[in-house]
Design a protein around this motif. Structure first.
Motif, PDB file in Angstrom:
ATOM      1  N   PHE A 305      24.115  21.393 -55.349  1.00 41.07           N
ATOM      2  CA  PHE A 305      25.346  20.942 -55.918  1.00 41.07           C
ATOM      3  C   PHE A 305      26.086  21.897 -56.817  1.00 41.07           C
ATOM      4  CE2 PHE A 305      28.382  18.457 -58.147  1.00 41.07           C
ATOM      5  CZ  PHE A 305      28.936  17.505 -57.594  1.00 41.07           C
ATOM      6  N   THR A 306      27.145  22.169 -56.387  1.00 43.83           N
ATOM      7  CA  THR A 306      28.125  23.110 -57.385  1.00 43.83           C
ATOM      8  C   THR A 306      29.251  22.647 -57.376  1.00 43.83           C
ATOM      9  OG1 THR A 306      28.736  24.425 -55.506  1.00 43.83           O
ATOM     10  CG2 THR A 306      26.800  25.133 -56.536  1.00 43.83           C
ATOM     11  N   LEU A 307      30.071  23.058 -58.466  1.00 43.85           N
ATOM     12  CA  LEU A 307      31.570  22.427 -58.578  1.00 43.85           C
ATOM     13  C   LEU A 307      32.282  23.211 -57.691  1.00 43.85           C
ATOM     14  CD1 LEU A 307      32.025  22.393 -62.491  1.00 43.85           C
ATOM     15  CD2 LEU A 307      31.923  20.523 -60.793  1.00 43.85           C
ATOM     16  N   ALA A 308      31.872  24.426 -57.178  1.00 46.93           N
ATOM     17  CA  ALA A 308      32.683  24.852 -55.942  1.00 46.93           C
ATOM     18  C   ALA A 308      32.655  24.181 -54.614  1.00 46.93           C
ATOM     19  CB  ALA A 308      32.152  26.200 -55.659  1.00 46.93           C
ATOM     20  N   ARG A 309      31.412  23.464 -54.537  1.00 52.61           N
ATOM     21  CA  ARG A 309      31.495  22.528 -53.344  1.00 52.61           C
ATOM     22  C   ARG A 309      32.330  21.250 -53.307  1.00 52.61           C
ATOM     23  NH1 ARG A 309      28.071  21.184 -48.953  1.00 52.61           N
ATOM     24  NH2 ARG A 309      26.587  22.720 -49.210  1.00 52.61           N
ATOM     25  N   MET A 310      32.039  20.827 -54.842  1.00 52.92           N
ATOM     26  CA  MET A 310      32.779  19.560 -55.031  1.00 52.92           C
ATOM     27  C   MET A 310      34.093  19.621 -54.709  1.00 52.92           C
ATOM     28  SD  MET A 310      32.399  16.487 -56.302  1.00 52.92           S
ATOM     29  CE  MET A 310      34.019  15.888 -55.418  1.00 52.92           C
ATOM     30  N   GLU A 311      34.586  20.967 -55.327  1.00 52.58           N
ATOM     31  CA  GLU A 311      36.273  21.140 -55.298  1.00 52.58           C
ATOM     32  C   GLU A 311      36.691  21.305 -53.658  1.00 52.58           C
ATOM     33  OE1 GLU A 311      38.648  21.109 -57.370  1.00 52.58           O
ATOM     34  OE2 GLU A 311      40.149  21.669 -56.154  1.00 52.58           O
ATOM     35  N   ARG A 312      35.769  22.036 -52.830  1.00 50.86           N
ATOM     36  CA  ARG A 312      36.131  22.173 -51.572  1.00 50.86           C
ATOM     37  C   ARG A 312      36.188  20.795 -50.566  1.00 50.86           C
ATOM     38  NH1 ARG A 312      31.721  25.350 -50.277  1.00 50.86           N
ATOM     39  NH2 ARG A 312      30.708  23.994 -48.871  1.00 50.86           N
ATOM     40  N   ILE A 313      34.985  20.095 -51.162  1.00 48.81           N
ATOM     41  CA  ILE A 313      35.094  18.715 -50.270  1.00 48.81           C
ATOM     42  C   ILE A 313      36.186  17.690 -50.658  1.00 48.81           C
ATOM     43  CG2 ILE A 313      33.626  16.771 -49.734  1.00 48.81           C
ATOM     44  CD1 ILE A 313      32.372  19.164 -48.723  1.00 48.81           C
ATOM     45  N   ALA A 314      36.382  17.766 -51.921  1.00 47.72           N
ATOM     46  CA  ALA A 314      37.548  16.878 -52.489  1.00 47.72           C
ATOM     47  C   ALA A 314      38.842  17.408 -51.916  1.00 47.72           C
ATOM     48  CB  ALA A 314      37.626  16.989 -53.867  1.00 47.72           C
ATOM     49  N   GLN A 315      39.301  18.897 -51.667  1.00 47.01           N
ATOM     50  CA  GLN A 315      40.402  19.059 -50.779  1.00 47.01           C
ATOM     51  C   GLN A 315      40.477  18.724 -49.701  1.00 47.01           C
ATOM     52  OE1 GLN A 315      40.948  23.290 -51.756  1.00 47.01           O
ATOM     53  NE2 GLN A 315      41.276  23.010 -53.727  1.00 47.01           N
ATOM     54  N   TYR A 316      39.437  18.807 -48.956  1.00 41.43           N
ATOM     55  CA  TYR A 316      39.053  18.382 -47.446  1.00 41.43           C
ATOM     56  C   TYR A 316      39.611  16.908 -47.317  1.00 41.43           C
ATOM     57  CZ  TYR A 316      36.618  17.089 -43.240  1.00 41.43           C
ATOM     58  OH  TYR A 316      36.191  16.811 -42.203  1.00 41.43           O
ATOM     59  N   VAL A 317      38.823  16.106 -48.383  1.00 41.86           N
ATOM     60  CA  VAL A 317      39.060  14.577 -48.194  1.00 41.86           C
ATOM     61  C   VAL A 317      40.564  14.406 -48.599  1.00 41.86           C
ATOM     62  CG1 VAL A 317      38.655  12.559 -49.551  1.00 41.86           C
ATOM     63  CG2 VAL A 317      36.781  14.039 -48.764  1.00 41.86           C
ATOM     64  N   ARG A 318      41.362  15.012 -49.399  1.00 42.20           N
ATOM     65  CA  ARG A 318      42.720  14.960 -49.837  1.00 42.20           C
ATOM     66  C   ARG A 318      43.558  15.334 -48.562  1.00 42.20           C
ATOM     67  NH1 ARG A 318      42.045  17.601 -55.517  1.00 42.20           N
ATOM     68  NH2 ARG A 318      40.461  15.955 -56.504  1.00 42.20           N
ATOM     69  N   ARG A 319      43.205  16.333 -48.046  1.00 35.84           N
ATOM     70  CA  ARG A 319      43.913  17.043 -46.701  1.00 35.84           C
ATOM     71  C   ARG A 319      43.833  15.861 -45.474  1.00 35.84           C
ATOM     72  NH1 ARG A 319      41.497  21.754 -46.823  1.00 35.84           N
ATOM     73  NH2 ARG A 319      40.296  21.412 -45.132  1.00 35.84           N
ATOM     74  N   VAL A 320      42.786  15.442 -45.364  1.00 37.83           N
ATOM     75  CA  VAL A 320      42.454  14.341 -44.182  1.00 37.83           C
ATOM     76  C   VAL A 320      43.353  13.109 -44.674  1.00 37.83           C
ATOM     77  CG1 VAL A 320      40.779  12.988 -42.836  1.00 37.83           C
ATOM     78  CG2 VAL A 320      40.343  15.173 -43.515  1.00 37.83           C
ATOM     79  N   GLY A 321      43.333  12.733 -45.814  1.00 38.13           N
ATOM     80  CA  GLY A 321      44.091  11.506 -46.478  1.00 38.13           C
ATOM     81  C   GLY A 321      45.504  11.729 -46.363  1.00 38.13           C
ATOM     82  N   THR A 322      45.853  13.002 -46.680  1.00 39.50           N
ATOM     83  CA  THR A 322      47.446  13.129 -46.300  1.00 39.50           C
ATOM     84  C   THR A 322      47.784  13.047 -44.835  1.00 39.50           C
ATOM     85  OG1 THR A 322      47.273  14.763 -47.915  1.00 39.50           O
ATOM     86  CG2 THR A 322      49.540  14.667 -46.786  1.00 39.50           C
ATOM     87  N   ALA A 323      47.022  13.456 -43.936  1.00 36.50           N
ATOM     88  CA  ALA A 323      47.335  13.526 -42.520  1.00 36.50           C
ATOM     89  C   ALA A 323      47.234  12.076 -42.177  1.00 36.50           C
ATOM     90  CB  ALA A 323      46.124  14.172 -41.770  1.00 36.50           C
ATOM     91  N   LEU A 324      46.149  11.193 -42.549  1.00 36.77           N
ATOM     92  CA  LEU A 324      46.357   9.837 -42.344  1.00 36.77           C
ATOM     93  C   LEU A 324      47.299   9.004 -42.467  1.00 36.77           C
ATOM     94  CD1 LEU A 324      42.547   8.681 -43.152  1.00 36.77           C
ATOM     95  CD2 LEU A 324      43.684   8.473 -40.845  1.00 36.77           C
TER      96      LEU A 324
END
Ligand SMILES: [Zn+2]
Length: 414
Positions: A305-324
């Motif tokens: 677990f790193t903050l870089a991973r956290m950030e990457r996944i969070a951005q991914y979830v937000r992107r999918v959320g916006t698309a949804l």
């Protein structure tokens, strides 16, 4: 559906014994807020439970609360508060945080301190059967030399040169030995002592889980889960206690979630290398994004677990959320008149996504792979929504499919 059974070290077809799947997960020791490594295990357990439900099985999920343990008593003493007060405080924190991470509640959360009598009886049974003995101080130990299968779960063969007794409850891999079941109370300093048929005392951790799991799920049940650090000695000891007491098989499938490292190192409070959920929320991540991050690596692989991973996944979830959101809009008031060919394409896309979801989840719960595929469907629909070529029916179909997958993963707001 196949899952990896630690006991056989192989992927096995999952065949529950009865109509209801008995599912026991080792709960927290409530003396501090759990760190995200603990939550990785709880979140994965939740996904596995949800998927079993998706497959049509009824689940009875039991998670114990370890409120009676050396470490709880030690911490309470250090802080100068009653052990019960400390334990209840962190039990509350745990339940609140676990819910915020989108985990379903267990059907029962038995507290160790409320099952002392059953634990004393279990220890008595082992004494009667000759699997345990009382030492000169009155503490009760399990005799591992009398149980031929000891070490089978962890694939660890204890070398019994001399009889070794281990009274600490948190010992390491090289320390196999007769483990403590019951601690005789000599003075009631901590208040954590009970009058039982076994005498005045309190149970040790290793008898707590077998007593509670068998009480709520029966002497044989389907799945027992926990973190990989529980394989030895906690679960090895649980098996010894339960099998010797009942003569029955105890658990059919043992499942374990691997460690989480923080920045490449083991999480350690004393070294300051620890992250709790509150730290991540404070940095602006939502609990749902944290859940997605914890699910982004398969449960049988160690996760760094790193903050870089956290950030990457969070951005991914937000992107999918916006698309949804755009797909939802098309589903509500999409004006595009789609033709039969376009609708058929949407149907095929949805069917493919569901097939892919089940194929991967059936193979020992490959949720990280599913998360990527889930996005493919959303991205495809979003691509059409952006150019206003997503019909209402297609949009609804996509949403239905995503909802179905998300009812297991629970990483999206939909
Ligand atoms: Zn346990």
């Amino acid at each position: 559906m196949k899952l990896f059974n630690t006991y056989s070290r192989s992927k096995e077809r999952f065949l529950p014994k009865g109509k209801t799947v008995g599912f026991y997960t080792c709960g927290p020791t409530v003396y501090a807020p759990p760190h995200i490594g603990n939550y990785r295990t709880y979140v994965w357990e939740d996904v596995i439970r949800r998927y079993l439900g998706h497959c049509g099985w009824k689940i009875r999920h039991v998670m114990n609360i370890t409120d009676l343990d050396d470490i709880v008593l030690r911490e309470a003493k250090k802080k100068g508060v009653g052990w019960k007060r400390l334990a209840r405080k962190y039990e509350k924190v745990f339940l609140k945080e676990k819910r915020s991470l989108g985990c379903l509640d267990a059907q029962a959360y038995p507290r160790a301190s409320e099952h002392v009598l059953g634990m004393a009886r279990l220890a008595q049974k082992l004494l009667r059967k000759g699997h345990a003995y009382k030492d000169e101080k009155g503490d009760v130990y399990f005799d591992i030399s009398k149980f031929g299968l000891y070490g089978k779960l962890s694939h660890f063969s204890p070398v019994m040169k001399a009889k070794k007794k281990i009274s600490r409850q948190d010992y390491w891999q090289h320390e196999a030995g007769d483990f403590i079941l019951w601690i005789k109370c000599r003075a009631n300093g901590s208040g954590a002592c009970w009058n039982t048929p076994l005498g005045y005392g309190r149970p040790a951790w290793n008898i707590e889980c077998p007593a509670m799991s068998m009480k709520y799920l029966g002497e044989e049940f389907d799945i027992h889960m926990g973190g990989t650090d529980n394989v030895f000695s906690h679960h090895e000891n649980e098996i010894a206690v339960a099998k010797c007491a009942t003569g029955k098989g105890f658990v059919r499938y043992w499942m374990h979630v691997k460690h989480l490292l923080l920045n490449g190192k083991k999480m350690s409070k004393s070294k300051g290398n620890v992250i709790v959920l509150a730290d991540l929320l404070q940095r602006g991540y939502s609990a749902r994004e944290v859940r997605a991050a914890l699910l982004s690596v398969h449960y049988r692989r160690r996760m760094n677990f790193t903050l870089a991973r956290m950030e990457r996944i969070a951005q991914y979830v937000r992107r999918v959320g916006t698309a949804l959101r755009r797909v939802e809009k098309a589903a509500q008031k999409g004006a595009y008149a789609e033709n039969a060919r376009e609708l058929a394409a949407a149907k095929r896309k949805g069917k493919d996504a569901l097939e892919c979801f089940e194929y991967n989840m059936n193979d020992d719960f490959n949720a990280p792979h599913v998360m990527l595929h889930c996005c493919n469907l959303v991205c495809w629909a979003d691509g059409k929504a952006k150019i206003r070529k997503l019909g209402r029916k297609s949009a609804l179909l996509v949403l239905k499919t995503v909802r179905e997958m998300n009812s297991v993963l629970n990483v999206l707001e939909i």
